[in-house]
Write a protein that holds these residues in place. Structure first.
Motif, short mmCIF file in Angstrom:
data_model
loop_
_atom_site.label_atom_id
_atom_site.label_comp_id
_atom_site.label_asym_id
_atom_site.label_seq_id
_atom_site.Cartn_x
_atom_site.Cartn_y
_atom_site.Cartn_z
N ILE A 13 -39.46 20.77 -11.25
CA ILE A 13 -40.30 21.15 -10.10
C ILE A 13 -41.72 21.44 -10.59
O ILE A 13 -42.71 20.94 -10.04
CB ILE A 13 -39.69 22.39 -9.39
N LEU A 14 -41.82 22.18 -11.68
CA LEU A 14 -43.12 22.49 -12.27
C LEU A 14 -43.77 21.22 -12.83
O LEU A 14 -44.99 21.03 -12.71
CB LEU A 14 -42.93 23.54 -13.38
N GLY A 15 -42.95 20.34 -13.40
CA GLY A 15 -43.47 19.07 -13.94
C GLY A 15 -44.18 18.27 -12.85
O GLY A 15 -45.27 17.73 -13.07
N ASP A 16 -43.59 18.22 -11.66
CA ASP A 16 -44.23 17.50 -10.55
C ASP A 16 -45.55 18.16 -10.17
O ASP A 16 -46.56 17.48 -9.96
CB ASP A 16 -43.29 17.46 -9.33
N MET A 17 -45.57 19.48 -10.11
CA MET A 17 -46.80 20.18 -9.73
C MET A 17 -47.92 19.91 -10.75
O MET A 17 -49.07 19.69 -10.37
CB MET A 17 -46.54 21.69 -9.60
N VAL A 18 -47.55 19.89 -12.03
CA VAL A 18 -48.56 19.62 -13.07
C VAL A 18 -49.08 18.18 -12.92
O VAL A 18 -50.28 17.92 -13.06
CB VAL A 18 -47.99 19.87 -14.48
N LYS A 19 -48.18 17.25 -12.58
CA LYS A 19 -48.61 15.86 -12.36
C LYS A 19 -49.58 15.75 -11.19
O LYS A 19 -50.56 15.01 -11.24
CB LYS A 19 -47.39 14.97 -12.05
N GLN A 20 -49.30 16.50 -10.12
CA GLN A 20 -50.16 16.43 -8.93
C GLN A 20 -51.58 16.94 -9.26
O GLN A 20 -52.56 16.39 -8.79
CB GLN A 20 -49.59 17.28 -7.78
N VAL A 21 -51.64 17.99 -10.08
CA VAL A 21 -52.95 18.57 -10.41
C VAL A 21 -53.63 17.77 -11.52
O VAL A 21 -54.84 17.55 -11.50
CB VAL A 21 -52.80 20.06 -10.82
N GLY A 22 -52.84 17.29 -12.48
CA GLY A 22 -53.41 16.59 -13.64
C GLY A 22 -53.80 15.15 -13.35
O GLY A 22 -54.72 14.62 -13.96
N GLY A 23 -53.10 14.53 -12.41
CA GLY A 23 -53.38 13.12 -12.08
C GLY A 23 -53.32 12.22 -13.30
O GLY A 23 -52.50 12.43 -14.20
N ASP A 24 -54.23 11.25 -13.35
CA ASP A 24 -54.23 10.25 -14.44
C ASP A 24 -54.67 10.83 -15.78
O ASP A 24 -54.47 10.21 -16.81
CB ASP A 24 -55.23 9.12 -14.12
N ARG A 25 -55.28 11.98 -15.76
CA ARG A 25 -55.82 12.52 -17.03
C ARG A 25 -54.74 13.09 -17.93
O ARG A 25 -55.00 13.33 -19.11
CB ARG A 25 -56.87 13.62 -16.75
N VAL A 26 -53.55 13.37 -17.37
CA VAL A 26 -52.50 13.98 -18.20
C VAL A 26 -51.22 13.15 -18.19
O VAL A 26 -50.95 12.41 -17.26
CB VAL A 26 -52.17 15.44 -17.76
N GLU A 27 -50.47 13.30 -19.27
CA GLU A 27 -49.15 12.68 -19.39
C GLU A 27 -48.16 13.83 -19.50
O GLU A 27 -48.16 14.58 -20.47
CB GLU A 27 -49.15 11.83 -20.67
N VAL A 28 -47.33 14.01 -18.45
CA VAL A 28 -46.45 15.18 -18.40
C VAL A 28 -45.05 14.81 -18.89
O VAL A 28 -44.45 13.86 -18.39
CB VAL A 28 -46.34 15.74 -16.96
N THR A 29 -44.54 15.57 -19.85
CA THR A 29 -43.13 15.44 -20.24
C THR A 29 -42.41 16.69 -19.76
O THR A 29 -42.90 17.80 -19.94
CB THR A 29 -42.99 15.34 -21.77
N THR A 30 -41.26 16.49 -19.12
CA THR A 30 -40.50 17.62 -18.58
C THR A 30 -39.29 17.87 -19.46
O THR A 30 -38.58 16.93 -19.82
CB THR A 30 -40.08 17.29 -17.13
N ILE A 31 -39.05 19.12 -19.83
CA ILE A 31 -37.92 19.41 -20.73
C ILE A 31 -36.60 19.36 -19.97
O ILE A 31 -35.70 18.63 -20.36
CB ILE A 31 -38.14 20.79 -21.42
N VAL A 32 -36.46 20.14 -18.92
CA VAL A 32 -35.20 20.12 -18.14
C VAL A 32 -35.42 19.21 -16.93
O VAL A 32 -36.22 19.52 -16.05
CB VAL A 32 -34.79 21.54 -17.69
N GLY A 33 -34.73 18.10 -16.92
CA GLY A 33 -35.01 17.05 -15.94
C GLY A 33 -34.37 17.27 -14.57
O GLY A 33 -33.83 18.35 -14.28
N PRO A 34 -34.42 16.24 -13.71
CA PRO A 34 -33.87 16.31 -12.36
C PRO A 34 -32.39 16.70 -12.37
O PRO A 34 -31.64 16.31 -13.27
CB PRO A 34 -34.01 14.87 -11.85
#
Ligand SMILES: [Zn+2]
Length: 292
Positions: free
Chosen positions: A30-51
């Protein structure tokens, strides 16, 4: 080769134009998605505990140390949600920015076996979600000052979407008579949702899925369901459904499907983003509360 060298020197000349995205890590989906929304193309998000996975009982893997070794920032919920956080940070010697997304949330505690425990599931209120977004933007600005204006703009647009969904959820739940707004789920993950939108949630398991419900807890809950005439029972996407299924069988109450509590769905399953998770949950809750 010559073309590659040309591209590389172009990148050097133009600075960030061709820069690789900034690697960051989020503790759960859930947090991974929020970071993606704010970071956009500038960040590459890896999520530890997945869906569809359970953060409470997660055991860090060697791969987590590898991704943290590369990361500039590590986004966590805090409030004791990631019980494995200290172990992982110590084991990896992570030196980047740790961003606690729940900073500033007005927390509540719950009584569990005589102990007061802080409820970590603060994302289950969209007002808190907006606070998470502001903390995420601040954290990204700290590791990438050049991108700060972009993060702030993304955060403002995303926050506006959360605020508008918050109003929709209030209206949808508000249409259900107050006396009918009682729900059973597997564990106490919806305390903030309940406070924000006026719904009473009860669960056989406590705030964490780590402790199992006792026979006495289950018997007490079944009694409460009968007395209060609770009609809406839900399993969760990331915890064992069997206990709630058993309670449904014993009380004759109908199961209303699976709520997304501590994790998103896989893509294409209808709750793969924070916004879609909320829409999915409210879409299930409202008809169930109305006894439909
Ligand atoms: Zn939980």
């Amino acid at each position: 080769m010559r073309a590659l060298l040309a591209t590389m020197s172009l990148a050097l000349l133009t600075g960030t134009a061709l820069a690789a995205p900034i690697p960051v890590v989020a503790s759960f989906s859930i947090l991974g998605d929020m970071v993606k929304q704010v970071g956009g193309d500038r960040v590459e998000v890896t999520t530890i505990v997945g869906p569809n996975a359970d953060t409470h009982v997660y055991e860090p893997r060697p791969q987590d140390a590898v991704v943290l070794g590369e990361a500039k920032a590590f986004f966590v919920n805090g409030l004791g949600f990631e019980g494995w956080f200290n172990r992982l940070v110590e084991a990896t010697g992570f030196k980047g920015e740790v961003v606690t997304a729940s900073t500033g949330v007005v927390t509540h505690t719950m009584d569990e076996d005589g102990q007061k425990i802080t409820d970590p599931h603060a994302w289950q209120s969209l007002v808190n979600g907006q606070l998470y977004v502001a903390n995420i933007a601040k954290g990204l600005c700290a590791v990438d000052a050049e991108g700060c204006a972009t993060y702030e703009a993304n955060a403002a647009a995303y926050s506006a979407q959360l605020a508008s969904l918050d109003a929709e959820v209030k209206a949808a739940i508000g249409s259900v008579p107050e006396a009918e707004r009682k729900v059973i789920t597997t564990h106490d993950a919806f305390g903030y949702f309940g406070q924000a939108y006026g719904v009473t949630f009860m669960a056989p398991e406590g705030i964490s899925t780590e402790s199992e419900a006792s026979a006495a807890d289950v018997a007490k809950l079944i009694e409460q369901i009968r007395q209060a005439g609770v009609k809406a029972l839900f399993v969760e996407n990331m915890s064992d459904p069997r206990l709630v299924q058993q309670i449904a069988a014993e009380t004759g109450a109908k199961l209303g499907g699976a709520l997304y509590s501590d994790a998103l769905s896989e893509p294409g399953e209808g709750a793969a983003t924070y916004l879609d998770m909320f829409k999915h949950n409210v879409g299930l809750l409202v008809p169930a509360l109305e006894g439909k």
